[in-house]
Enzyme design. Sequence first.
Site, PDB file in Angstrom:
ATOM      1  N   ASP A  30       5.152   1.297   6.179  1.00  0.00           N
ATOM      2  CA  ASP A  30       4.369   0.676   4.889  1.00  0.00           C
ATOM      3  C   ASP A  30       2.778   0.661   5.197  1.00  0.00           C
ATOM      4  OD1 ASP A  30       3.602  -0.270   2.769  1.00  0.00           O
ATOM      5  OD2 ASP A  30       5.110  -1.719   2.476  1.00  0.00           O
ATOM      6  N   ILE A  35       0.375  -0.271   3.833  1.00  0.00           N
ATOM      7  CA  ILE A  35      -0.281  -1.656   3.308  1.00  0.00           C
ATOM      8  C   ILE A  35       0.734  -2.149   2.297  1.00  0.00           C
ATOM      9  CG2 ILE A  35      -2.250  -3.141   2.156  1.00  0.00           C
ATOM     10  CD1 ILE A  35      -3.970  -0.796   2.793  1.00  0.00           C
ATOM     11  N   ASP A  36       1.442  -3.469   2.926  1.00  0.00           N
ATOM     12  CA  ASP A  36       2.438  -3.942   2.272  1.00  0.00           C
ATOM     13  C   ASP A  36       1.824  -5.314   1.626  1.00  0.00           C
ATOM     14  OD1 ASP A  36       5.007  -4.658   1.271  1.00  0.00           O
ATOM     15  OD2 ASP A  36       5.121  -6.164   2.854  1.00  0.00           O
ATOM     16  N   THR A  78      -0.613  -4.518  -1.242  1.00  0.00           N
ATOM     17  CA  THR A  78      -1.511  -4.031  -1.777  1.00  0.00           C
ATOM     18  C   THR A  78      -2.522  -4.744  -2.928  1.00  0.00           C
ATOM     19  OG1 THR A  78      -0.671  -1.968  -1.395  1.00  0.00           O
ATOM     20  CG2 THR A  78      -2.681  -2.008  -2.962  1.00  0.00           C
ATOM     21  N   ASP A  95       9.453  -1.709   2.771  1.00  0.00           N
ATOM     22  CA  ASP A  95       8.921  -3.132   2.759  1.00  0.00           C
ATOM     23  C   ASP A  95       9.709  -4.064   3.708  1.00  0.00           C
ATOM     24  OD1 ASP A  95       7.657  -2.747   0.372  1.00  0.00           O
ATOM     25  OD2 ASP A  95       9.527  -2.353  -0.574  1.00  0.00           O
TER      26      ASP A  95
END
Length: 287
Positions: free
Chosen positions: A99, A101-102, A104, A231
């Site tokens: 991921d 950018i977890d 966003t 995630d």
Amino acid sequence: MASFDRDVISVEELRDFAAATARAAAERIRAQRAALIDADGLAAHTQTKSSAVDPVTEVDQATERFITDQIVSARPGDGILGEEGADVLSSTGITWIVDPIDGTVNFLYGIAEYAVSIGAAVDGEIVAGAVINVVRGDLYSAALGHGATLETSDGTVRKLHCRTETDPALALVATGFGYAAGRRQAQAELLCRLLPQVRDIRRMGAAALDLCRVAEGSVDAYYEHGINAWDCAAGAIIAAEAGAVVNRPGLNKGAKDGELTWACGGSLASAFSQLLEENGALEPLRG
């Protein structure tokens, strides 16, 4: 339990690679975000995915390409499963779950709760991972059988241990919400049932960091329906290696399935599971 030869595959090596790659990716994200803000702003570089409130930025996409390139270069033959579309079949039994950018939405709003998350699975079992809070520089990492650690931005390293609370009524619980309106409504209704039965609820906006908070003891438990493998892959091994009981769907399950992921300290697990069951939380939310 997956079968793999520890003499051939070092879970510590996988952890260290994930950590180094996550750290390098976080540096790029910080630089790219600042450059876009100084130019024409983040909005000009943002699109939507599953709904109007589900954003993806050019930084997400560029970061996934960077991580993919690092994996392909350093570990040819390993598979890759990425949120933004990276899909490489493994010939080694190892798959990286990424991921870029977890969190966003937090990234867009400048809230310091977004992360790079990189997990490693061997024959479908998560065996190593790293999650870095991009703004703070806090790096969480773990390898199967070797515990979990937090390295802060000043270089301090400490082992992670879950809290030992036993009573759900005294538990601080983290959760999150999906992007579809129907799913959100069902999650809100569940939250209303649970809230009077726990200490309080926290909603930070990044599942990977929520699982790391269980690991470090800044929350007692976490639950959420309909999250994807990217995630939770790295956060799940970090929480488990810190002593948490972690229940999650298989890596082939995703948001559309609406299944529950939850984690908490081992001493709370039985009572927390019962609380979830009594409130209908163990069933998928399909909205």
